[in-house]
Scaffold this motif. Structure first.
Motif, PDB file in Angstrom:
ATOM      1  N   SER A  67       1.011  -1.202   0.075  1.00  0.00           N
ATOM      2  CA  SER A  67      -0.065  -0.099   0.095  1.00  0.00           C
ATOM      3  C   SER A  67       0.706   1.289   0.192  1.00  0.00           C
ATOM      4  O   SER A  67       2.126   1.172   0.681  1.00  0.00           O
ATOM      5  CB  SER A  67      -0.837  -0.079   1.206  1.00  0.00           C
ATOM      6  OG  SER A  67      -0.040   0.118   2.391  1.00  0.00           O
ATOM      7  N   GLY A  68       0.302   2.295  -0.584  1.00  0.00           N
ATOM      8  CA  GLY A  68       0.899   3.416  -0.583  1.00  0.00           C
ATOM      9  C   GLY A  68       0.272   4.595  -1.053  1.00  0.00           C
ATOM     10  O   GLY A  68      -1.001   4.531  -0.688  1.00  0.00           O
ATOM     11  N   GLU A  69       0.673   5.601  -1.355  1.00  0.00           N
ATOM     12  CA  GLU A  69       0.097   6.839  -1.850  1.00  0.00           C
ATOM     13  C   GLU A  69       0.121   7.383  -3.330  1.00  0.00           C
ATOM     14  O   GLU A  69       1.393   7.298  -3.746  1.00  0.00           O
ATOM     15  CB  GLU A  69       0.460   8.091  -0.966  1.00  0.00           C
ATOM     16  CG  GLU A  69       0.155   7.830   0.582  1.00  0.00           C
ATOM     17  CD  GLU A  69       0.589   8.957   1.511  1.00  0.00           C
ATOM     18  OE1 GLU A  69       1.161   9.613   1.174  1.00  0.00           O
ATOM     19  OE2 GLU A  69       0.158   8.925   2.761  1.00  0.00           O
ATOM     20  N   VAL A  70      -0.577   8.162  -3.900  1.00  0.00           N
ATOM     21  CA  VAL A  70      -0.396   8.736  -5.127  1.00  0.00           C
ATOM     22  C   VAL A  70      -0.729  10.264  -5.051  1.00  0.00           C
ATOM     23  O   VAL A  70      -1.860  10.631  -4.575  1.00  0.00           O
ATOM     24  CB  VAL A  70      -1.589   8.175  -6.346  1.00  0.00           C
ATOM     25  CG1 VAL A  70      -1.134   8.791  -7.647  1.00  0.00           C
ATOM     26  CG2 VAL A  70      -1.199   6.684  -6.298  1.00  0.00           C
ATOM     27  N   ARG A  71       0.183  10.959  -5.310  1.00  0.00           N
ATOM     28  CA  ARG A  71      -0.016  12.523  -5.389  1.00  0.00           C
ATOM     29  C   ARG A  71       0.061  12.981  -6.737  1.00  0.00           C
ATOM     30  O   ARG A  71       0.659  12.875  -7.585  1.00  0.00           O
ATOM     31  CB  ARG A  71       1.238  13.226  -4.830  1.00  0.00           C
ATOM     32  CG  ARG A  71       1.625  12.782  -3.208  1.00  0.00           C
ATOM     33  CD  ARG A  71       1.046  13.459  -2.409  1.00  0.00           C
ATOM     34  NE  ARG A  71       1.256  12.740  -1.105  1.00  0.00           N
ATOM     35  CZ  ARG A  71       0.892  13.180   0.144  1.00  0.00           C
ATOM     36  NH1 ARG A  71      -0.063  14.318   0.085  1.00  0.00           N
ATOM     37  NH2 ARG A  71       0.836  12.656   1.115  1.00  0.00           N
ATOM     38  N   ILE A  72      -1.091  13.779  -7.179  1.00  0.00           N
ATOM     39  CA  ILE A  72      -1.372  14.068  -8.399  1.00  0.00           C
ATOM     40  C   ILE A  72      -1.437  15.831  -8.349  1.00  0.00           C
ATOM     41  O   ILE A  72      -2.169  16.265  -7.614  1.00  0.00           O
ATOM     42  CB  ILE A  72      -2.611  13.519  -8.963  1.00  0.00           C
ATOM     43  CG1 ILE A  72      -2.805  12.063  -9.342  1.00  0.00           C
ATOM     44  CG2 ILE A  72      -2.988  14.118 -10.683  1.00  0.00           C
ATOM     45  CD1 ILE A  72      -3.839  11.381  -9.713  1.00  0.00           C
ATOM     46  N   SER A  73      -0.412  16.325  -9.083  1.00  0.00           N
ATOM     47  CA  SER A  73      -0.247  17.698  -9.194  1.00  0.00           C
ATOM     48  C   SER A  73      -0.639  18.068 -10.503  1.00  0.00           C
ATOM     49  O   SER A  73      -0.329  18.002 -11.323  1.00  0.00           O
ATOM     50  CB  SER A  73       0.835  18.082  -8.587  1.00  0.00           C
ATOM     51  OG  SER A  73       1.016  19.669  -9.090  1.00  0.00           O
ATOM     52  N   VAL A  82      -5.214  14.584  -4.778  1.00  0.00           N
ATOM     53  CA  VAL A  82      -5.281  15.246  -5.905  1.00  0.00           C
ATOM     54  C   VAL A  82      -4.993  16.900  -5.610  1.00  0.00           C
ATOM     55  O   VAL A  82      -5.813  17.325  -4.628  1.00  0.00           O
ATOM     56  CB  VAL A  82      -6.584  15.254  -6.639  1.00  0.00           C
ATOM     57  CG1 VAL A  82      -6.470  15.994  -7.963  1.00  0.00           C
ATOM     58  CG2 VAL A  82      -6.651  13.733  -6.778  1.00  0.00           C
ATOM     59  N   LYS A  83      -4.210  17.560  -6.056  1.00  0.00           N
ATOM     60  CA  LYS A  83      -4.131  18.939  -5.999  1.00  0.00           C
ATOM     61  C   LYS A  83      -4.066  19.808  -7.203  1.00  0.00           C
ATOM     62  O   LYS A  83      -3.466  19.403  -8.390  1.00  0.00           O
ATOM     63  CB  LYS A  83      -2.820  19.320  -5.171  1.00  0.00           C
ATOM     64  CG  LYS A  83      -2.375  20.618  -4.846  1.00  0.00           C
ATOM     65  CD  LYS A  83      -0.777  20.914  -4.245  1.00  0.00           C
ATOM     66  CE  LYS A  83      -0.800  20.543  -2.728  1.00  0.00           C
ATOM     67  NZ  LYS A  83       0.348  20.896  -2.185  1.00  0.00           N
TER      68      LYS A  83
END
Length: 136
Positions: free
Chosen positions: A25-31, A93-94
């Protein structure tokens, strides 16, 4: 007469590659900005596993801010993360860009399960002072 020994050039020395621990498991950062979209897969500690952007995929100019370009970038780094063993992600999401939803949809087709989606776009609490009123 002996020649002096050459000093080692620091520009030629290669940096040691960082080893990143990949869990299931992890994280996704969408800029998603108006000009580009950057997608980063990280572990829970915040270390980047894989990343991609619309510019890295070869899109130029206004084509970088399209849902298609976002999907291509998400598929690229999603495949790398899946091969390294990442299976479940939380998505953060950013930004106001066009390819936000399409990037998330592409992650699911790459075989990565999306558990939560959170919007972390910064909102001003009345922000900067506006420019003076226009006189005609």
């Amino acid at each position: 007469m002996a020649k002096p020994a050459k000093a080692q050039n620091s520009a030629k020395s290669v940096a040691k590659k960082r080893i990143v621990k990949v869990d299931a498991s992890g994280e996704v950062r969408i800029s998603a900005t108006f000009n580009n979209i950057i997608i980063s897969f990280t572990n829970k500690a915040g270390q980047v596993i894989s990343w991609s952007s619309a510019g890295k995929m070869g899109f130029k100019g206004s084509k970088k801010n399209t849902p298609y370009a976002a999907g291509q970038a998400a598929a690229d780094c999603g495949k790398v993360a899946y091969d390294l063993g990442l299976r479940k992600v939380e998505v953060f999401v950013k930004g106001p860009g066009a390819g936000r939803e399409s990037a998330i949809r592409t992650l699911q087709t790459a075989g990565i399960e999306v558990t939560t989606i959170k919007d972390i776009t910064p909102l001003p609490h009345n922000g900067c002072r506006p420019s003076k009123r226009r006189r005609v």
